[in-house]
Design a protein around this motif. Structure first.
Motif: not given
Length: 456
Positions: A371-389
């Motif tokens: 779950v903790i590892l997933n939390f960090f994945g969510c945080a980094t995805r927000s930056g990536a998808f801000s640009l991609i989307n």
């Protein structure tokens, strides 16, 4: 290029000037609170049922919820695409196209929601069998799933209205609408399950009523402000416009595939975990709901970042984009660190919130680190998808969908769970590690500079 009316000007919010940090926080905070409420909204069913019924009820809500999330992939994909396109229309001052997009989204997505609901109902037994639904929770799961799928149209409707408002720079009203749904769902959950003893069916009914109320109120708001949106709600306004349908499909299909791929991968993992028994199925509920909670919260900053990026690219203010991504990533990681420390230090307290079932709590430690590892994945995805989307790059969205949703999650989960024989723990770790694929792809995309070209 159409000029905006005075009414439209009052609704449109310019996100292409001023302090990036201030703009992100002002736009994202209502979304953050709304998504936090939505996280609670999604947790309430699990918590109430887990406390009153136990592990079998948690298993039913977990499996039924996974099916429901899978069925919303088109709503999420096309609503997100509509939001990006509307934000780019705003940035480019193409206001005459916004009303066409509103009517097209309503007609197109409502038709899809009806088809999805009917199809799922007709295939309900096959779906539960494919998911290896434990026999102990089969009846509960069927009750929960059937009731929820008939409320699917409300989920689609809410996503449409929210996409319209957020694309135009308004994040406050969607917060109000989801807050109403969260309060209604929470109160009715307790009433139906704890006092009326309606079981899992009561939890599902509470969810549908909450979603329905939120949608009806949001439509009423849109109708009352129709002049400001340039949309008159007449029958001809709901005609699908080929002029805006094409860009909606070009961007929405990859986004929908991305959403579907992630949800399908979770369904596959759910089926594998369910085969381990009802205790592991209940643990999957804790993992999924915890991950969903952080995912929904981080999505608020993704939404804010995407809208700001879309408007900035539409207005050709490319120098603002790096700062937008930096702010989104910094805030996301700061929140993740705080929440992860709390979960790591007090795992028993967190897990006991879901259930008092001793068999489930005895093995709850298995899900803490994933779950903790997933939390960090969510945080980094927000930056990536801000640009991609925000850039509207459909091809890259499709690539992320395949790598993140299919190759990464299913491949890593199979490697760790079956090949290395980690079983359920391996499935959860595989899912969590795959969540870092978007930031790797997004970084390469940013460095390439191709995002300056806008929609592909």
């Amino acid at each position: 290029m159409g000029e905006k009316t005075k009414e439209q000007a009052s609704m449109v919010r310019d996100l292409t000037s001023g302090s990036v940090t201030k703009q992100i926080l002002i736009f994202a905070m209502p979304l953050f609170v709304a998504n936090a409420l939505q996280a609670i909204y999604n947790l309430v069913d699990m918590v109430v049922v887990g406390q009153v019924i136990g592990g079998t009820g948690m298993s039913a809500v977990s499996i039924g919820g996974d099916v429901l999330h899978l069925l919303t992939f088109l709503a999420m994909g096309f609503a997100s695409a509509g939001q990006v396109i509307i934000s780019q229309y705003v940035g480019a001052r193409k206001h005459h196209l916004i009303s066409k997009m509103i009517g097209t989204m309503f007609t197109f997505l409502f038709a899809i929601s009806i088809i999805m609901s009917v199809s799922c109902y007709l295939l309900r037994y096959q779906i539960l069998n494919i998911l290896n639904t434990p026999s102990e929770s089969y009846t509960y799961t069927m009750d929960y799933m059937v009731i929820c799928i008939f409320g699917l149209i409300f989920i689609y409707g809410y996503n449409i209205v929210s996409a319209i408002l957020r694309g135009m720079g308004d994040s406050r009203r969607p917060f109000v609408f989801i807050a109403i749904a969260a309060v209604i769902n929470t109160l009715l959950d307790i009433f139906f399950v704890a006092f009326c003893h309606m079981g899992v069916a009561g939890a599902a009914l509470a969810t549908v009523i909450g979603q329905g109320a939120s949608f009806v109120i949001s439509i009423f708001y849109l109708y009352r402000r129709k002049e400001e949106f340039g949309f008159d709600f007449k029958r001809e306004s709901f005609r699908i416009s080929g002029e805006v349908l094409k860009p909606l499909l070009v961007l929405g299909i990859p986004m929908a595939i991305q959403s579907a791929a992630i949800n399908i991968s979770k369904i596959v993992l759910t089926a594998w975990i369910n085969a381990e028994g009802v205790v592991y199925s209940a643990l999957a509920g804790i993992y999924n709901k915890s991950a969903l909670m952080m995912g929904i919260v981080s999505n608020s900053f993704t939404t804010a970042g995407s809208s700001m990026t879309g408007q900035s690219i539409g207005a050709e203010k490319y120098d603002r984009v790096p700062r937008i991504l930096q702010v989104v990533l910094t805030i996301g990681l700061a929140i993740t660190i705080v929440v992860s420390v709390m979960l790591y230090c007090f795992p028993d307290v967190v897990c006991s919130m879901f259930t008092s079932d001793r068999d489930v709590l005895a093995k709850a430690s298995l899900v803490v680190m994933p779950v903790i590892l997933n939390f960090f994945g969510c945080a980094t995805r927000s930056g990536a998808f801000s640009l991609i989307n925000g850039s509207g790059n459909s091809r890259l969205n499709l690539l992320v969908a395949l790598i993140d949703g299919v190759i990464g999650r299913i491949g890593l989960a199979a490697l760790l769970g079956f090949v290395l024989n980690w079983r359920s723990a391996g499935f959860w770790y595989g899912d969590a590690v795959a969540g870092f694929a978007p930031i790797l792809i997004g970084t390469v995309f940013f460095l390439s500079g191709r995002w300056r070209k806008g929609a592909q």
